[in-house]
Design an enzyme around this catalytic site. Structure first.
Site, short mmCIF file in Angstrom:
data_model
loop_
_atom_site.label_atom_id
_atom_site.label_comp_id
_atom_site.label_asym_id
_atom_site.label_seq_id
_atom_site.Cartn_x
_atom_site.Cartn_y
_atom_site.Cartn_z
N ARG A 114 -42.03 15.14 -42.19
CA ARG A 114 -40.57 15.34 -42.45
C ARG A 114 -39.70 15.11 -41.23
NH1 ARG A 114 -43.15 19.41 -45.38
NH2 ARG A 114 -43.15 19.32 -47.52
N LYS A 136 -29.02 4.85 -37.99
CA LYS A 136 -29.29 4.24 -39.13
C LYS A 136 -30.55 3.63 -39.10
CE LYS A 136 -25.02 2.99 -41.25
NZ LYS A 136 -24.00 1.93 -41.80
N GLU A 178 -22.57 -9.03 -33.26
CA GLU A 178 -22.29 -7.66 -33.37
C GLU A 178 -21.21 -7.27 -32.11
OE1 GLU A 178 -22.59 -5.70 -35.75
OE2 GLU A 178 -24.72 -6.21 -36.85
N LYS A 227 -18.82 2.26 -30.35
CA LYS A 227 -19.88 2.79 -31.43
C LYS A 227 -20.14 3.98 -31.43
CE LYS A 227 -23.93 1.92 -34.27
NZ LYS A 227 -24.94 1.02 -34.61
N GLU A 237 -21.23 8.07 -42.17
CA GLU A 237 -20.62 7.17 -42.99
C GLU A 237 -19.78 7.89 -44.24
OE1 GLU A 237 -22.16 3.21 -42.53
OE2 GLU A 237 -21.17 2.83 -44.53
N ARG A 241 -16.94 5.65 -40.02
CA ARG A 241 -18.12 4.88 -39.74
C ARG A 241 -18.08 3.37 -40.33
NH1 ARG A 241 -24.32 6.45 -37.88
NH2 ARG A 241 -24.79 4.26 -37.62
N ASN A 245 -18.69 -1.56 -40.30
CA ASN A 245 -19.17 -2.77 -41.25
C ASN A 245 -18.32 -3.72 -41.53
OD1 ASN A 245 -21.29 -0.96 -42.24
ND2 ASN A 245 -20.05 0.34 -43.68
N HIS A 248 -19.65 -6.96 -42.68
CA HIS A 248 -21.21 -6.94 -43.14
C HIS A 248 -21.45 -7.00 -44.55
CE1 HIS A 248 -22.03 -5.88 -38.87
NE2 HIS A 248 -23.25 -5.59 -39.32
N HIS A 252 -24.64 -9.26 -45.58
CA HIS A 252 -25.89 -8.63 -46.35
C HIS A 252 -25.97 -9.53 -47.43
CE1 HIS A 252 -25.53 -4.64 -44.22
NE2 HIS A 252 -26.04 -5.55 -43.45
N HIS A 265 -29.12 -12.15 -38.60
CA HIS A 265 -28.29 -11.12 -39.17
C HIS A 265 -26.82 -11.40 -38.31
CE1 HIS A 265 -26.71 -7.23 -40.44
NE2 HIS A 265 -26.25 -6.89 -39.16
N1 LIG Z 1 -29.60 0.19 -37.49
C1 LIG Z 1 -28.36 -0.33 -37.60
O1 LIG Z 1 -27.54 0.28 -37.23
C2 LIG Z 1 -28.31 -1.94 -37.50
C3 LIG Z 1 -27.20 -2.53 -37.09
C4 LIG Z 1 -27.29 -3.79 -36.98
C5 LIG Z 1 -28.47 -4.50 -37.31
N2 LIG Z 1 -29.54 -3.84 -37.77
C6 LIG Z 1 -30.56 -4.64 -38.34
O2 LIG Z 1 -31.13 -5.21 -37.13
C7 LIG Z 1 -32.03 -6.27 -37.53
C8 LIG Z 1 -31.74 -7.44 -36.91
O3 LIG Z 1 -32.13 -7.27 -35.42
P1 LIG Z 1 -32.48 -8.40 -34.64
O4 LIG Z 1 -31.35 -9.57 -34.59
O5 LIG Z 1 -32.72 -7.87 -33.32
O6 LIG Z 1 -33.59 -9.26 -35.06
P2 LIG Z 1 -35.41 -9.26 -34.99
O7 LIG Z 1 -35.53 -7.87 -34.74
O8 LIG Z 1 -35.86 -9.87 -36.03
O9 LIG Z 1 -35.50 -10.19 -33.69
C9 LIG Z 1 -35.28 -11.45 -33.56
C10 LIG Z 1 -36.42 -12.11 -33.06
O10 LIG Z 1 -36.17 -11.93 -31.48
C11 LIG Z 1 -37.78 -11.92 -31.05
N3 LIG Z 1 -37.49 -11.10 -29.81
C12 LIG Z 1 -37.16 -9.58 -29.66
N4 LIG Z 1 -37.01 -9.61 -28.31
C13 LIG Z 1 -37.20 -10.67 -27.78
C14 LIG Z 1 -37.20 -10.89 -26.23
N5 LIG Z 1 -37.12 -9.87 -25.35
N6 LIG Z 1 -37.71 -12.24 -26.16
C15 LIG Z 1 -37.89 -13.19 -27.09
N7 LIG Z 1 -38.00 -12.94 -28.24
C16 LIG Z 1 -37.70 -11.36 -28.67
C17 LIG Z 1 -38.50 -11.34 -32.21
O11 LIG Z 1 -39.71 -11.43 -31.98
C18 LIG Z 1 -37.71 -11.73 -33.44
O12 LIG Z 1 -38.43 -13.00 -33.43
C19 LIG Z 1 -31.60 -6.44 -39.04
O13 LIG Z 1 -32.67 -6.01 -39.67
C20 LIG Z 1 -30.51 -5.69 -39.44
O14 LIG Z 1 -30.25 -5.04 -40.67
C21 LIG Z 1 -29.34 -2.65 -37.86
#
Ligand SMILES: NC(=O)c1ccc[n+]([C@@H]2O[C@H](COP(=O)([O-])OP(=O)(O)OC[C@H]3O[C@@H](n4cnc5c(N)ncnc54)[C@H](O)[C@@H]3O)[C@@H](O)[C@H]2O)c1
Length: 358
Positions: A114, A136, A178, A227, A237, A241, A245, A248, A252, A265
């Site tokens: 939980r 999130k 971002e 942020k 949100e 908040r 977006n 976004h 998406h 992304h």
């Molecule tokens: N929770 C939130 O508020 C929020 C906000 C924005 C995005 N997101 C989510 O985040 C995700 C995208 O995240 P991302 O862009 O970090 O992508 P990701 O987590 O897929 O990482 C991208 C790539 O980078 C590689 N990588 C990571 N760190 C590395 C490093 N230090 N050196 C070399 N390679 C490295 C990973 O192996 C992967 O192949 C999406 O799912 C999106 O929906 C969430």
């Protein structure tokens, strides 16, 4: 260099630094002292950093990379491993990786027994400036990105910019998607001071691509200050908040239409922002001079505005946008620029948007 930010929501700290990895390790050890831990680590990041991270194999779970891994199967894997090693409600999960690992681990932590604590150690720029902060959490299902998720704030966030040295240029640019978002929404974030993020970004391109520590730490610090200001006022949100977006809703839809494989992304967010700027200009919400300045800011970092018709059929994109959590029965709410560094929600019918996408 070290910068610490505090988030009142859940009362946690974010440390941004260029410390060596030994210091990072000892900070994590002292923060988690007396607790059982489960490190959920991206396989790729682990390969690169296993000698520095030196994680006890009994506390380690590796997750393969890619958006398609933010799924129910890996969620169950985390829960099973946590049970196996006897994590209790008072213990902690630690996410080491990009946004995929952070969202997935956060979601697992929010439902295990939980809800237990989790710590974010973001290793991509995107995760450093955005996804590791704000609580999130989510997994994707077919046709529904982030459609299963919770709001669950981390207990701490350790941002070490040295991880960025191994990030490839495409992923670095993805994080910029971002980062740029904050330039267009600064005034809407209701942060107590102006950080002049738009102006900062117009000047920092060279230093950014050189991975200059001062520039990166400032970029992350400013992004997160904006942020945090939003999240502290509207954690779940219900209003403010939504400004985060910006870009976004279409992003998406683009990711989903292309099976999360063709665009990162951040790239999808950039197309979403170009679209929002074009629509806002066409509807008379912003003047030509701000429109041009904005497009130039994005293009200056090497992004190109491409025709959305090349990405997917407009009818398909609209259908996906209608599934978005921001859709209502009256139409689609898009976050659009409405003045310099300001955005607002504007509702359009699907037909109006299809016409524009075409
Ligand atoms: N929770 C939130 O508020 C929020 C906000 C924005 C995005 N997101 C989510 O985040 C995700 C995208 O995240 P991302 O862009 O970090 O992508 P990701 O987590 O897929 O990482 C991208 C790539 O980078 C590689 N990588 C990571 N760190 C590395 C490093 N230090 N050196 C070399 N390679 C490295 C990973 O192996 C992967 O192949 C999406 O799912 C999106 O929906 C969430």
């Amino acid at each position: 260099m070290r910068q610490v930010l505090h988030v009142d929501t859940n009362n946690y700290n974010i440390e941004i630094s260029d410390n060596n990895f030994d210091k990072l390790k000892s900070d994590i050890d002292s923060y988690t002292s007396g607790k059982k831990r489960l490190f959920v680590v991206s396989k790729h990041v682990y390969e690169l950093y296993k000698d520095f991270l030196n994680i006890n194999p009994a506390e380690l779970l590796l997750i393969p990379d890619g958006e398609t891994e933010k799924n129910i199967k890996n969620y169950i894997k985390i829960q099973t491993k946590a049970l196996e090693i006897g994590l209790t409600r008072y213990d902690v999960m630690i996410a080491v990786g990009g946004g995929v690992i952070g969202d997935l681990t956060g979601f697992a932590a929010s439902t295990y027994m939980r809800g237990i604590e989790y710590i974010q150690i973001p290793t991509t720029l995107l995760a450093m400036v955005d996804s590791s902060v704000g609580g999130k959490t989510a997994i994707d299902i077919t046709g529904g990105k982030n459609s299963i998720g919770t709001f669950h704030q981390p207990g701490a966030v350790f941002i070490n910019i040295n991880f960025l040295k191994t990030l490839d240029k495409r992923q670095l640019m993805s994080g910029l998607g971002e980062v740029l978002k904050y330039a267009f929404i600064e005034e809407s974030c209701e942060y107590e001071k102006s950080v002049f993020f738009f102006e900062f970004l117009t000047l920092c391109k060279e230093k950014f691509f050189e991975l200059d520590s001062v520039t990166l730490i400032r970029m992350i610090d400013y992004s997160l200050k904006l942020k945090i200001a939003v999240v502290e006022k509207d954690e779940k949100e219900s209003g403010l908040r939504k400004v985060l977006n910006f870009g976004h809703t279409l992003a998406h839809a683009i990711e989903s239409a292309t099976n999360y494989k063709k665009y990162t992304h951040g790239e999808a967010v950039v197309y979403g922002m170009f679209f929002a700027l074009n629509l806002a200009f066409k509807k008379g919400l912003i003047n030509y001079s701000y429109y041009r300045l904005s497009v130039e800011l994005i293009e200056n970092f090497g992004f190109k505005n491409i025709s959305l018709k090349k990405i997917a059929r407009p009818e398909n994109l609209i259908k996906l946008m209608e599934h978005d959590k921001k859709a209502t029965h009256n139409g689609l709410t898009l976050i659009l620029p409405c003045a310099k560094k300001k955005v607002k929600g504007a509702v359009y019918t699907s037909e109006e948007i299809i016409e524009f996408l075409k």
